[in-house]
Design a protein around this motif. Structure first.
Motif, short mmCIF file in Angstrom:
data_model
loop_
_atom_site.label_atom_id
_atom_site.label_comp_id
_atom_site.label_asym_id
_atom_site.label_seq_id
_atom_site.Cartn_x
_atom_site.Cartn_y
_atom_site.Cartn_z
N ALA A 1 0.84 -1.21 0.00
CA ALA A 1 0.00 0.00 0.00
C ALA A 1 0.86 1.25 0.00
N ARG A 2 1.94 1.23 0.78
CA ARG A 2 2.85 2.38 0.81
C ARG A 2 3.45 2.63 -0.56
N ALA A 3 3.81 1.59 -1.26
CA ALA A 3 4.37 1.76 -2.61
C ALA A 3 3.32 2.29 -3.58
N LEU A 4 2.08 1.83 -3.44
CA LEU A 4 1.02 2.28 -4.35
C LEU A 4 0.71 3.75 -4.16
N VAL A 5 0.71 4.22 -2.91
CA VAL A 5 0.34 5.61 -2.67
C VAL A 5 1.37 6.56 -3.28
N GLN A 6 2.55 6.04 -3.57
CA GLN A 6 3.58 6.83 -4.25
C GLN A 6 3.20 7.11 -5.70
N GLY A 7 2.29 6.31 -6.26
CA GLY A 7 1.91 6.50 -7.66
C GLY A 7 3.08 6.30 -8.60
N PRO A 8 3.80 5.16 -8.49
CA PRO A 8 5.04 5.00 -9.24
C PRO A 8 4.80 4.73 -10.73
N ASP A 9 5.81 5.03 -11.52
CA ASP A 9 5.81 4.64 -12.93
C ASP A 9 6.32 3.22 -13.09
N ILE A 10 7.18 2.81 -12.16
CA ILE A 10 7.69 1.43 -12.11
C ILE A 10 7.57 0.95 -10.67
N LEU A 11 7.01 -0.24 -10.50
CA LEU A 11 6.88 -0.85 -9.18
C LEU A 11 7.68 -2.15 -9.18
N ILE A 12 8.63 -2.27 -8.25
CA ILE A 12 9.48 -3.44 -8.16
C ILE A 12 9.25 -4.10 -6.80
N LEU A 13 8.93 -5.40 -6.82
CA LEU A 13 8.61 -6.12 -5.59
C LEU A 13 9.45 -7.39 -5.51
N ASP A 14 10.08 -7.59 -4.36
CA ASP A 14 10.92 -8.76 -4.13
C ASP A 14 10.18 -9.74 -3.24
N GLU A 15 9.70 -10.82 -3.84
CA GLU A 15 8.97 -11.88 -3.14
C GLU A 15 7.82 -11.32 -2.30
N PRO A 16 6.89 -10.59 -2.88
CA PRO A 16 5.82 -9.96 -2.09
C PRO A 16 4.81 -10.94 -1.52
N THR A 17 4.79 -12.18 -2.02
CA THR A 17 3.79 -13.14 -1.54
C THR A 17 4.34 -14.07 -0.47
N ASN A 18 5.58 -13.89 -0.04
CA ASN A 18 6.23 -14.82 0.89
C ASN A 18 5.44 -15.05 2.17
N HIS A 19 4.89 -13.98 2.76
CA HIS A 19 4.24 -14.10 4.07
C HIS A 19 2.71 -14.15 3.95
N LEU A 20 2.20 -14.25 2.75
CA LEU A 20 0.76 -14.16 2.56
C LEU A 20 0.11 -15.53 2.47
N ASP A 21 -1.12 -15.63 2.97
CA ASP A 21 -1.88 -16.85 2.78
C ASP A 21 -2.34 -16.94 1.33
N ILE A 22 -2.93 -18.08 0.97
CA ILE A 22 -3.25 -18.33 -0.44
C ILE A 22 -4.20 -17.28 -0.99
N ARG A 23 -5.22 -16.94 -0.23
CA ARG A 23 -6.19 -15.95 -0.71
C ARG A 23 -5.52 -14.62 -1.01
N HIS A 24 -4.68 -14.15 -0.08
CA HIS A 24 -4.06 -12.85 -0.29
C HIS A 24 -2.96 -12.89 -1.34
N GLN A 25 -2.33 -14.04 -1.55
CA GLN A 25 -1.39 -14.17 -2.66
C GLN A 25 -2.11 -13.89 -3.98
N LEU A 26 -3.25 -14.53 -4.16
CA LEU A 26 -3.99 -14.36 -5.41
C LEU A 26 -4.51 -12.94 -5.55
N GLU A 27 -5.02 -12.38 -4.47
CA GLU A 27 -5.59 -11.04 -4.54
C GLU A 27 -4.53 -9.99 -4.81
N VAL A 28 -3.37 -10.13 -4.17
CA VAL A 28 -2.31 -9.15 -4.38
C VAL A 28 -1.81 -9.21 -5.82
#
Length: 286
Positions: free
Chosen positions: A178-205
């Motif tokens: 959410a913090r990255a999104l509020v920046q309104g970036p032109d490029i968004l880079i994420l390193d393993e963003p689903t590591n700590h998420l359950d299955i539902r939130h992995q899919l939703e993210v």
């Protein structure tokens, strides 16, 4: 799926998200890697020369086993690891020739280690995303709305007043996105963003990331998720690019065995029609 009405109508997701205040000025950027190589050592390269182009607004997944160079590569893209040789060009300009603030205004990152030592509330953590483009410490009503929109997109509005350090790993990860999104970036880079998420939130993210108006580059361990959401897949092994193409071209049984040292049966998911994988080792064969 996420309860935010912005995401409830599949046909209008991208349009609704692009209309959010933080993304109104978004100009998705292209990235071109020209013989990019990097190492902290003089004679032992960790990233061997890589040349590839990420088109503006494209969703690229970076996959590979542990130690393949995924994180090192991403750090080169968001201007932390300075290439030992070669270039990273954003819209044709070498990112190391640009002011650091200029890059920070266009590139947002979400890292594996979110930390918890700040003593800030969730709202305050997301508010930090406004800093690169801010000209004043004073926050407007529009700023507050942008923060609330980002929290809603990641299904963490109910945590707004909680101390960030009190959250679970998955909750922290969604707050940092959410913090990255509020920046309104032109490029968004994420390193393993689903590591700590359950299955539902992995899919939703990942579904959310796939609808963003910016260019998205994300490293993933789960090949099925990469195949389901990415426009193109960069496959790495031992610091070298093994493939860079659409998922159905990159993910072959031979390539997966070469890179990950496991055997697989690949078929098509009955709903998404993207590649689906069943992994096994030689020891599991009858």
């Amino acid at each position: 799926m996420l309860n935010n009405p912005l995401l409830n109508n599949d046909r209008k997701k991208s349009e609704n998200i692009a209309s959010l205040p933080c993304f109104i000025g978004c100009k998705p950027a292209s990235l071109k890697l020209s013989n990019l190589a990097w190492s902290p050592y003089r004679h032992t390269p960790l990233l061997h020369p890589i040349s590839m182009t990420v088109k503006a607004a494209e969703f690229v997944a970076v996959v590979g086993p542990n130690g393949s160079g995924k994180t090192s590569l991403l750090r080169c893209l968001y201007r932390v690891n300075k290439p030992s040789s070669g270039q990273v060009l954003m819209d044709g300009k070498d990112i190391w020739s640009l002011p650091a603030r200029s890059c920070a205004q266009r590139i947002a990152t979400v890292l594996q280690d979110t930390g918890a030592e700040f003593g800030l509330s969730v709202f305050e953590m997301v508010e930090i995303g406004l800093t690169p483009k801010s000209t004043s410490w004073k926050r407007t009503a529009a700023d507050s709305e942008a923060i609330k929109d980002a929290l809603a997109l990641l299904d963490v509005s109910h945590l707004m007043e909680r101390n960030f350090s009190s959250l679970s790993g998955g909750e922290r990860q969604r707050v940092m996105i959410a913090r990255a999104l509020v920046q309104g970036p032109d490029i968004l880079i994420l390193d393993e963003p689903t590591n700590h998420l359950d299955i539902r939130h992995q899919l939703e993210v990942l579904e959310l990331l796939a609808t963003l108006p910016c260019t998205v580059i994300v490293s993933l361990h789960d090949l099925s998720l990469a195949a389901a959401y990415a426009d193109r897949v960069l496959m790495m092994k031992d610091g070298q690019m093994q493939a860079y193409s659409a998922a159905y071209e990159a993910f072959t049984e031979q390539q997966i065995e070469h890179v990950f040292e496991v055997k697989t049966i690949i078929d098509r998911h009955p709903i998404t029609h993207r590649p689906r994988f069943s992994f096994y080792t030689d020891n599991q064969q009858d």
